[in-house]
Design a protein around this motif. Structure first.
Motif, PDB file in Angstrom:
ATOM      1  N   GLU A  17       3.631  -4.286 -10.571  1.00 12.02           N
ATOM      2  CA  GLU A  17       4.536  -3.293 -11.132  1.00 12.02           C
ATOM      3  C   GLU A  17       4.351  -1.910 -10.507  1.00 12.02           C
ATOM      4  O   GLU A  17       5.062  -0.977 -10.870  1.00 12.02           O
ATOM      5  CB  GLU A  17       4.298  -3.184 -12.646  1.00 12.02           C
ATOM      6  CG  GLU A  17       4.444  -4.489 -13.406  1.00 12.02           C
ATOM      7  CD  GLU A  17       3.943  -4.402 -14.841  1.00 12.02           C
ATOM      8  OE1 GLU A  17       4.105  -5.395 -15.558  1.00 12.02           O
ATOM      9  OE2 GLU A  17       3.378  -3.344 -15.220  1.00 12.02           O
ATOM     10  N   LEU A  18       3.404  -1.787  -9.592  1.00 11.69           N
ATOM     11  CA  LEU A  18       3.046  -0.465  -9.065  1.00 11.69           C
ATOM     12  C   LEU A  18       3.745  -0.167  -7.748  1.00 11.69           C
ATOM     13  O   LEU A  18       4.083  -1.070  -6.972  1.00 11.69           O
ATOM     14  CB  LEU A  18       1.529  -0.385  -8.873  1.00 11.69           C
ATOM     15  CG  LEU A  18       0.671  -0.632 -10.113  1.00 11.69           C
ATOM     16  CD1 LEU A  18      -0.810  -0.553  -9.751  1.00 11.69           C
ATOM     17  CD2 LEU A  18       1.008   0.357 -11.221  1.00 11.69           C
ATOM     18  N   SER A  19       3.905   1.121  -7.469  1.00 11.32           N
ATOM     19  CA  SER A  19       4.468   1.557  -6.193  1.00 11.32           C
ATOM     20  C   SER A  19       3.396   1.520  -5.112  1.00 11.32           C
ATOM     21  O   SER A  19       2.198   1.409  -5.395  1.00 11.32           O
ATOM     22  CB  SER A  19       5.015   2.984  -6.327  1.00 11.32           C
ATOM     23  OG  SER A  19       3.945   3.907  -6.479  1.00 11.32           O
ATOM     24  N   GLY A  20       3.829   1.658  -3.861  1.00 15.68           N
ATOM     25  CA  GLY A  20       2.876   1.677  -2.759  1.00 15.68           C
ATOM     26  C   GLY A  20       1.901   2.830  -2.864  1.00 15.68           C
ATOM     27  O   GLY A  20       0.708   2.691  -2.572  1.00 15.68           O
TER      28      GLY A  20
ATOM     29  N   SER B 188      -1.339  -9.822  -7.700  1.00 16.87           N
ATOM     30  CA  SER B 188      -0.315  -9.053  -8.404  1.00 16.87           C
ATOM     31  C   SER B 188      -0.457  -9.103  -9.919  1.00 16.87           C
ATOM     32  O   SER B 188       0.045  -8.229 -10.620  1.00 16.87           O
ATOM     33  CB  SER B 188       1.079  -9.546  -7.998  1.00 16.87           C
ATOM     34  OG  SER B 188       1.242 -10.918  -8.327  1.00 16.87           O
ATOM     35  N   ALA B 189      -1.155 -10.134 -10.450  1.00 21.63           N
ATOM     36  CA  ALA B 189      -1.284 -10.271 -11.899  1.00 21.63           C
ATOM     37  C   ALA B 189      -2.433  -9.437 -12.468  1.00 21.63           C
ATOM     38  O   ALA B 189      -2.539  -9.267 -13.680  1.00 21.63           O
ATOM     39  CB  ALA B 189      -1.474 -11.741 -12.277  1.00 21.63           C
TER      40      ALA B 189
ATOM     41  N   SER C 168      -3.485   6.844 -15.878  1.00 25.92           N
ATOM     42  CA  SER C 168      -2.245   6.717 -16.650  1.00 25.92           C
ATOM     43  C   SER C 168      -1.605   5.337 -16.520  1.00 25.92           C
ATOM     44  O   SER C 168      -0.820   4.935 -17.381  1.00 25.92           O
ATOM     45  CB  SER C 168      -1.242   7.786 -16.219  1.00 25.92           C
ATOM     46  OG  SER C 168      -0.902   7.646 -14.851  1.00 25.92           O
ATOM     47  N   PHE C 169      -1.909   4.608 -15.451  1.00 25.64           N
ATOM     48  CA  PHE C 169      -1.346   3.253 -15.321  1.00 25.64           C
ATOM     49  C   PHE C 169      -2.444   2.190 -15.239  1.00 25.64           C
ATOM     50  O   PHE C 169      -2.276   1.142 -14.629  1.00 25.64           O
ATOM     51  CB  PHE C 169      -0.400   3.164 -14.114  1.00 25.64           C
ATOM     52  CG  PHE C 169      -0.950   3.663 -12.806  1.00 25.64           C
ATOM     53  CD1 PHE C 169      -1.675   2.836 -11.967  1.00 25.64           C
ATOM     54  CD2 PHE C 169      -0.706   4.967 -12.398  1.00 25.64           C
ATOM     55  CE1 PHE C 169      -2.166   3.286 -10.751  1.00 25.64           C
ATOM     56  CE2 PHE C 169      -1.185   5.434 -11.182  1.00 25.64           C
ATOM     57  CZ  PHE C 169      -1.916   4.587 -10.360  1.00 25.64           C
ATOM     58  N   ALA C 170      -3.562   2.464 -15.904  1.00 27.05           N
ATOM     59  CA  ALA C 170      -4.715   1.555 -15.857  1.00 27.05           C
ATOM     60  C   ALA C 170      -4.383   0.155 -16.351  1.00 27.05           C
ATOM     61  O   ALA C 170      -4.932  -0.840 -15.850  1.00 27.05           O
ATOM     62  CB  ALA C 170      -5.870   2.127 -16.682  1.00 27.05           C
ATOM     63  N   GLU C 171      -3.477   0.017 -17.327  1.00 34.59           N
ATOM     64  CA  GLU C 171      -3.173  -1.286 -17.909  1.00 34.59           C
ATOM     65  C   GLU C 171      -1.967  -1.966 -17.271  1.00 34.59           C
ATOM     66  O   GLU C 171      -1.640  -3.108 -17.614  1.00 34.59           O
ATOM     67  CB  GLU C 171      -2.949  -1.138 -19.418  1.00 34.59           C
ATOM     68  CG  GLU C 171      -4.175  -0.650 -20.180  1.00 34.59           C
ATOM     69  CD  GLU C 171      -5.408  -1.497 -19.915  1.00 34.59           C
ATOM     70  OE1 GLU C 171      -5.288  -2.739 -19.942  1.00 34.59           O
ATOM     71  OE2 GLU C 171      -6.484  -0.915 -19.658  1.00 34.59           O
TER      72      GLU C 171
END
Length: 268
Positions: A139-142, A90-91, A131-134
């Motif tokens: 923190e991400l959705s399924g 998750s990190a 767009s969410f590479a970092e």
């Protein structure tokens, strides 16, 4: 280019057999769909082809070679897997997860270089994940995680990809984007793709051939028109399902009658 073959393969867990004597092949440039009700063995096939579980009987070959004779490092360079239930740290950031797909191509103690970074960014562009590479995995959705896994598989640059419910957690727009991409890669890169799918209509629209599993065996195999028939679907899924031709392209489309009409209110 990669071919996948199974011959009279039986699969299961411990002493329990889930599938018996299944045989099929996947050619380069072909997208094949695995369909069937819950618990029929779709994920089990994916696990056996990728050597997560051993097969009980029969033969599985990759490019004509027994899959058990292929070293795992080599197998990872030839076969990518998008699992249904991933175990991800998750990190880690989204970029780091996709970059992990290059590991099979790196030597001992070798670090990722400009080529690996470029391929990762390219795969993220194809899957709409830049767009969410970092952002971190936790923190991400399924749906976002599902797209990351597909990007990671693309970064492996294999000749075959196994997809276990690749459209799970995705909205209809994203489902179409993902399957459009896989279909495009099949044509352009001659990938052999096997996708376990629950949505029969998506399977009919995108797959060249379908394998319908039921009660431990292959119930039907062939083109979408040959497999998704009212007879087959009612036998496997129940009498409330009917198959019609799609009004635009003529491919089979499954419609259902909720409760087979029994839930209607009585007339006054």
């Amino acid at each position: 280019m990669t071919t996948i073959e199974t011959r009279q393969v039986s699969l299961g867990y411990g002493h329990k057999t889930v599938l018996r004597d299944i045989s099929f092949n996947i050619a380069p440039g072909e997208m094949v769909g695995l369909i069937g009700p819950n618990g029929c063995g779709k994920s089990t096939v994916i696990k056996a082809l990728s050597r997560i579980i051993p097969h009980q009987k029969g033969n599985i070959r990759l490019d004509g070679k027994d899959v058990n004779a292929i070293p795992r490092s080599e197998l990872a360079r030839r076969l990518a897997v998008v699992p249904q239930i991933p175990l991800l740290p998750s990190a880690f950031t989204a970029f780091e997860i996709v970059l992990m797909g290059r590991n099979p191509h790196l030597g001992l103690f070798q670090r990722e270089g400009p080529k690996e970074m470029a391929l990762t960014w390219q795969a993220m562009a194809l899957t709409g994940t830049q767009s969410f590479a970092e952002r971190r995995v936790g923190e991400l959705s399924g749906g976002e995680i599902q797209c990351l896994l597909i990007a990671r598989a693309l970064v492996q640059e294999t000749g075959a990809i196994l997809l276990d419910e690749p459209t799970a957690n995705l909205d209809i727009g994203r489902q179409i984007e993902v399957l459009d991409l896989m279909k495009q890669l099949c044509a352009e890169k001659r990938l052999a793709v096997l996708a376990a799918l629950h949505d029969l209509n998506l399977a009919a629209q995108y797959c060249d051939r379908l394998i319908l599993l039921n009660e431990g065996r292959v119930h039907a195999e062939g083109t979408p028109q040959e497999v998704i028939t009212t007879h087959n679907i009612q036998e496997v899924y129940g009498p409330q399902n009917c198959v019609y031709a799609h009004p635009v392209n003529g491919l089979p489309t499954v419609l259902l009658t909720t409760g087979n009409g029994k839930s209607r209110r009585p007339e006054a």
